[in-house]
Design an enzyme around this catalytic site. Sequence first.
Site, mmCIF file in Angstrom:
data_model
loop_
_atom_site.group_PDB
_atom_site.id
_atom_site.type_symbol
_atom_site.label_atom_id
_atom_site.label_comp_id
_atom_site.label_asym_id
_atom_site.label_seq_id
_atom_site.Cartn_x
_atom_site.Cartn_y
_atom_site.Cartn_z
ATOM 1 N N ASP A 58 0.685 -1.224 -0.097
ATOM 2 C CA ASP A 58 -0.060 -0.064 -0.077
ATOM 3 C C ASP A 58 0.944 1.205 0.046
ATOM 4 O OD1 ASP A 58 0.925 -0.057 2.507
ATOM 5 O OD2 ASP A 58 -1.056 0.116 3.465
ATOM 6 N N SER A 59 2.071 1.127 -0.132
ATOM 7 C CA SER A 59 3.156 2.210 -0.310
ATOM 8 C C SER A 59 2.984 2.800 -1.534
ATOM 9 C CB SER A 59 4.566 1.699 -0.064
ATOM 10 O OG SER A 59 4.852 0.403 -1.028
ATOM 11 N N GLU A 68 9.341 -4.502 10.482
ATOM 12 C CA GLU A 68 9.764 -3.337 9.614
ATOM 13 C C GLU A 68 10.180 -2.146 10.780
ATOM 14 O OE1 GLU A 68 7.164 -1.488 7.158
ATOM 15 O OE2 GLU A 68 8.282 0.314 6.981
HETATM 16 O O1 KIV Z 1 3.747 -1.201 1.682
HETATM 17 C C1 KIV Z 1 4.539 -1.639 1.472
HETATM 18 O O2 KIV Z 1 5.455 -1.269 0.486
HETATM 19 C C2 KIV Z 1 5.325 -2.437 2.727
HETATM 20 C C3 KIV Z 1 6.446 -2.726 2.560
HETATM 21 C C4 KIV Z 1 7.605 -1.650 2.944
HETATM 22 C C5 KIV Z 1 6.958 -3.966 3.287
HETATM 23 O O3 KIV Z 1 4.344 -2.740 3.393
#
Ligand code: KIV
Length: 269
Positions: A49-50, A187
Amino acid sequence: MSAQAPVRRITAPQIAARKGGTPIVALTAYSAPMAALIDPHAEIILVGDSLGMVVHGLPSTIGVTTEMMILHGQAVMRGSSRAMVVIDMPFGSYEESPGQAFRNAARIMGETGCGAVKLEGGSRMAPTIRFLTERGIPVMGHVGLTPQATHTLGGFKTQGRDTDSWAGHLQDAVDVAEAGAFSIVVEGVVEALADRITEAVALPTIGIGASARCDGQILVLDDMLGLTARVPRFVCSFAELGAAADRAIADYAAAVRDRSFPGDDNVYR
Ligand code: KIV
């Protein structure tokens, strides 16, 4: 001559069996072309969701919707054939109840064909993880710094600086593992805590800003390619594509303005 067998995607049990073995390679992707580049090299492609921040310019992941995850998830599935594709469940799509989580996870899996979903949270999400895994939905957990909780955490802060908090973080990871997750993203925690978590759980830990001793590593693709303006300290730029793109666009603009583009080779006569 027999037809060539289709390449089978890597599965959740195969990832779970990698505990303590050769480190698992995972990267995020949000589009078909990037997924195609990653596919031969990584075991896991995460549609994180990044994408809300990286692709859509949102200030955090809070505004990401299930529809956005499905659209990008479908693109990543089209671009890949071997890696396991995991899709993040966005904020608000799973926290309310195990039933809500199941409905949205089933929709994400049904409309994309992905191999698993990921959701954030430790002990409090364990009943939901159990509910999903018992009903055929492989779940990747996510503990430590959980960006969807940025407002309650008070920002993107490294977790575990205070050793008094370690017991809670360890319990989070143990509960997620016991609930049936096949792997767990750890994380933004201090290295020694990441090591303790990796020792405490029987499933592979995938670190980001955590420790080289995790069972695998994940990075946001745009960060490691040098496409993001400001990256956290834990990211290593393996290329400087942002600077290369800036030069290329400046060269194009100059060529348009001085009429050297299009040249003789770029027009139909
Ligand atoms: O949303 C994302 O990209 C993530 C990763 C950074 C683990 O959760």
